[in-house]
Design an enzyme around this catalytic site. Structure first.
Site, mmCIF file in Angstrom:
data_model
loop_
_atom_site.group_PDB
_atom_site.id
_atom_site.type_symbol
_atom_site.label_atom_id
_atom_site.label_comp_id
_atom_site.label_asym_id
_atom_site.label_seq_id
_atom_site.Cartn_x
_atom_site.Cartn_y
_atom_site.Cartn_z
ATOM 1 C CB VAL A 30 -0.965 0.009 1.209
ATOM 2 C CG1 VAL A 30 -1.887 1.220 1.141
ATOM 3 C CG2 VAL A 30 -1.784 -1.264 1.252
ATOM 4 C CB ILE A 149 -15.463 0.232 -1.568
ATOM 5 C CG1 ILE A 149 -15.199 -0.901 -2.558
ATOM 6 C CG2 ILE A 149 -16.949 0.534 -1.472
ATOM 7 C CD1 ILE A 149 -15.753 -2.258 -2.106
ATOM 8 C CG ASP A 214 -8.916 -8.988 6.717
ATOM 9 O OD1 ASP A 214 -7.923 -8.245 6.720
ATOM 10 O OD2 ASP A 214 -9.901 -8.803 5.953
ATOM 11 C CE LYS A 218 -10.511 -5.695 5.469
ATOM 12 N NZ LYS A 218 -10.237 -6.609 4.330
HETATM 13 N N1 LIG Z 1 -2.449 -4.880 0.858
HETATM 14 C C1 LIG Z 1 -3.642 -4.333 0.678
HETATM 15 O O1 LIG Z 1 -4.224 -4.427 -0.405
HETATM 16 C C2 LIG Z 1 -4.290 -3.544 1.783
HETATM 17 C C3 LIG Z 1 -5.542 -2.929 1.551
HETATM 18 C C4 LIG Z 1 -6.122 -2.138 2.549
HETATM 19 C C5 LIG Z 1 -5.458 -1.998 3.762
HETATM 20 N N2 LIG Z 1 -4.247 -2.633 3.956
HETATM 21 C C6 LIG Z 1 -3.562 -2.404 5.233
HETATM 22 O O2 LIG Z 1 -2.460 -1.545 4.975
HETATM 23 C C7 LIG Z 1 -1.391 -1.857 5.873
HETATM 24 C C8 LIG Z 1 -0.136 -2.201 5.069
HETATM 25 O O3 LIG Z 1 -0.399 -3.335 4.288
HETATM 26 P P1 LIG Z 1 0.623 -3.790 3.139
HETATM 27 O O4 LIG Z 1 -0.088 -4.844 2.367
HETATM 28 O O5 LIG Z 1 1.167 -2.605 2.430
HETATM 29 O O6 LIG Z 1 1.774 -4.478 4.022
HETATM 30 P P2 LIG Z 1 3.259 -4.841 3.551
HETATM 31 O O7 LIG Z 1 3.338 -4.962 2.083
HETATM 32 O O8 LIG Z 1 3.671 -6.015 4.386
HETATM 33 O O9 LIG Z 1 4.127 -3.571 3.987
HETATM 34 C C9 LIG Z 1 4.379 -3.269 5.318
HETATM 35 C C10 LIG Z 1 5.428 -2.182 5.378
HETATM 36 O O10 LIG Z 1 5.646 -1.835 6.741
HETATM 37 C C11 LIG Z 1 7.039 -1.899 7.037
HETATM 38 N N3 LIG Z 1 7.196 -2.341 8.422
HETATM 39 C C12 LIG Z 1 6.708 -3.456 8.995
HETATM 40 N N4 LIG Z 1 7.060 -3.504 10.294
HETATM 41 C C13 LIG Z 1 7.774 -2.385 10.536
HETATM 42 C C14 LIG Z 1 8.413 -1.847 11.683
HETATM 43 N N5 LIG Z 1 8.421 -2.509 12.854
HETATM 44 N N6 LIG Z 1 9.060 -0.663 11.568
HETATM 45 C C15 LIG Z 1 9.078 -0.006 10.393
HETATM 46 N N7 LIG Z 1 8.490 -0.460 9.268
HETATM 47 C C16 LIG Z 1 7.850 -1.645 9.339
HETATM 48 C C17 LIG Z 1 7.623 -2.900 6.071
HETATM 49 O O11 LIG Z 1 9.003 -2.620 5.906
HETATM 50 P P3 LIG Z 1 9.917 -3.482 4.891
HETATM 51 O O12 LIG Z 1 9.402 -3.139 3.518
HETATM 52 O O13 LIG Z 1 11.297 -2.993 5.099
HETATM 53 O O14 LIG Z 1 9.693 -4.913 5.261
HETATM 54 C C18 LIG Z 1 6.788 -2.616 4.813
HETATM 55 O O15 LIG Z 1 7.365 -1.564 4.077
HETATM 56 C C19 LIG Z 1 -1.915 -3.009 6.752
HETATM 57 O O16 LIG Z 1 -2.462 -2.483 7.923
HETATM 58 C C20 LIG Z 1 -2.993 -3.637 5.895
HETATM 59 O O17 LIG Z 1 -3.983 -4.292 6.665
HETATM 60 C C21 LIG Z 1 -3.661 -3.384 3.007
#
Ligand SMILES: NC(=O)c1ccc[n+]([C@@H]2O[C@H](COP(=O)([O-])OP(=O)(O)OC[C@H]3O[C@@H](n4cnc5c(N)ncnc54)[C@H](OP(=O)(O)O)[C@@H]3O)[C@@H](O)[C@H]2O)c1
Length: 340
Positions: A30, A149, A214, A218
């Site tokens: 994201v 959405i 999850d 929500k």
């Molecule tokens: N994926 C979706 O489609 C989606 C949709 C709606 C909402 N969300 C929500 O958006 C959020 C992010 O999701 P995502 O899919 O983008 O996750 P992701 O791809 O796993 O990315 C997480 C990011 O956070 C960083 N991170 C994790 N732990 C950390 C820490 N302790 N200190 C500093 N940085 C840290 C990671 O760093 P590194 O890159 O260095 O590992 C990575 O850049 C979540 O809450 C998820 O529920 C996701």
């Protein structure tokens, strides 16, 4: 470089108003999508620009979908919030900690906060909203439910005064993808889950999706905006899809229905009843046609009848765009205050 992402050092000192400083936590799916959306925009309503000053990640050596100017990427957790130039903190790390600690610190430091983190919001939403109000800052999380959405915007905005009887929907794209593949391709649960992971819809650890957790997080957030109060995650009656078999899918088909993981919240007297479970959905239900990773939410209202919202519930650009929408709303509010 696009004006929306200028570094402070590149700024034309004569160009008012000053850009809003942003600290972004997390640059995974994201976060990267958000940066791409930010870079695609030339200006924010022509009134205010943003300055992405800090991007905090876990591993700064990792290859990323987007590059950042020197000095922007770091692992420092709290110092970016303490940077006096930062006015907006965007939390896209996920999970409870350190997300909770940094959101609390940001709100108590007088920074506006935007998050897409349903886990921390379902667990601590009441506390975080109250801290935001005490500190007279905004706390927005439109991307936490339904991805692109604008369901929370609708509930908080145009539908704010509409009594809601129930809100139900398909809010987890991974499980909907798995059930669709099982029904349409005749694949087993395990093969459909592997396919979801190969397509990037499911996490390497799919527990939160397949257990229904999850979706439960929500529905807690949806219930808060539909009915005006926070409810506990423990009050959600929860059944995941991990025990759904090919026989269950065939039995649903034989009845002319489709099996979907449905999250449901409804008023029962003064109580809010919440449930996440596999359910038979008939062809005249708007949820019947929702296939694969798509999401849909149906709101039953007292005056406007049944309203249906559908679209991509996840993904870098849909979720990044929803986060951008919250940033734009904060920026408009700040610009309005400056102008007043
Ligand atoms: N994926 C979706 O489609 C989606 C949709 C709606 C909402 N969300 C929500 O958006 C959020 C992010 O999701 P995502 O899919 O983008 O996750 P992701 O791809 O796993 O990315 C997480 C990011 O956070 C960083 N991170 C994790 N732990 C950390 C820490 N302790 N200190 C500093 N940085 C840290 C990671 O760093 P590194 O890159 O260095 O590992 C990575 O850049 C979540 O809450 C998820 O529920 C996701």
């Amino acid at each position: 470089m696009s004006s929306i992402l200028r570094r402070s050092s590149d700024r034309d000192a004569t160009a008012p108003p000053a850009p809003l400083g942003v600290a972004l936590y997390g640059c995974g799916t994201v976060g990267s999508g958000l940066v791409q959306v930010l870079r695609a925009r030339e200006s924010l309503a022509g009134r205010v620009s943003l300055d992405l000053l800090h991007v905090v990640v876990r591993d700064i050596a990792k290859r990323r979908a987007v590059a950042h100017p020197d000095g922007v990427l770091s692992r420092a957790l709290l110092p970016p919030i303490d940077d006096p130039r930062v006015q907006i903190v965007v939390e896209l790390i996920g999970g409870i900690e350190p997300a909770h600690t940094l959101i609390v610190h940001a709100l108590n430091s007088g920074k506006h906060v935007i998050s897409a983190n349903k886990a921390v919001i379902a667990a601590h939403g009441a506390e975080l909203e109250s801290l935001a109000a005490q500190n007279r800052v905004l706390f927005k999380y439109g991307a936490a439910v339904g991805g692109a959405i604008p369901i929370l915007h609708a509930l908080r905005g145009p539908l704010r005064h509409e009594p809601v009887r129930s809100i139900r929907g398909i809010v987890n794209g991974t499980t909907n993808y798995i059930l669709t593949q099982m029904a349409e391709q005749g694949t087993s649960f395990e093969a459909a889950l592997a396919s979801a992971q190969a397509h990037g819809f499911a996490e390497p650890d799919p527990f939160a999706d397949v257990s229904g957790l999850d979706a439960a997080q929500k529905i807690v957030i949806l219930a808060r905006h539909a009915f005006g109060r926070w409810v506990s995650l423990d009050d959600v009656e929860l059944t995941g899809i991990d025990r759904v078999s090919a026989d269950d899918i065939r039995a649903a088909h034989a009845e002319g229905a489709s099996l979907k993981l449905v999250a449901d919240a409804r008023m029962d007297g003064d109580r809010i009843r919440m449930k996440v479970a596999p359910a038979l959905v008939s062809p005249n239900d708007p949820l019947y046609a929702i296939r694969n990773e798509m999401n849909a939410i149906v709101i039953d209202t007292e005056f406007s009848g049944s309203l249906v919202f559908a679209g991509p519930g996840a993904g870098a650009h849909p979720a990044g765009s929803a986060v951008f929408s919250d940033i734009a709303a904060v920026a408009r509010r700040v610009a309005g205050r400056r102008g007043s």
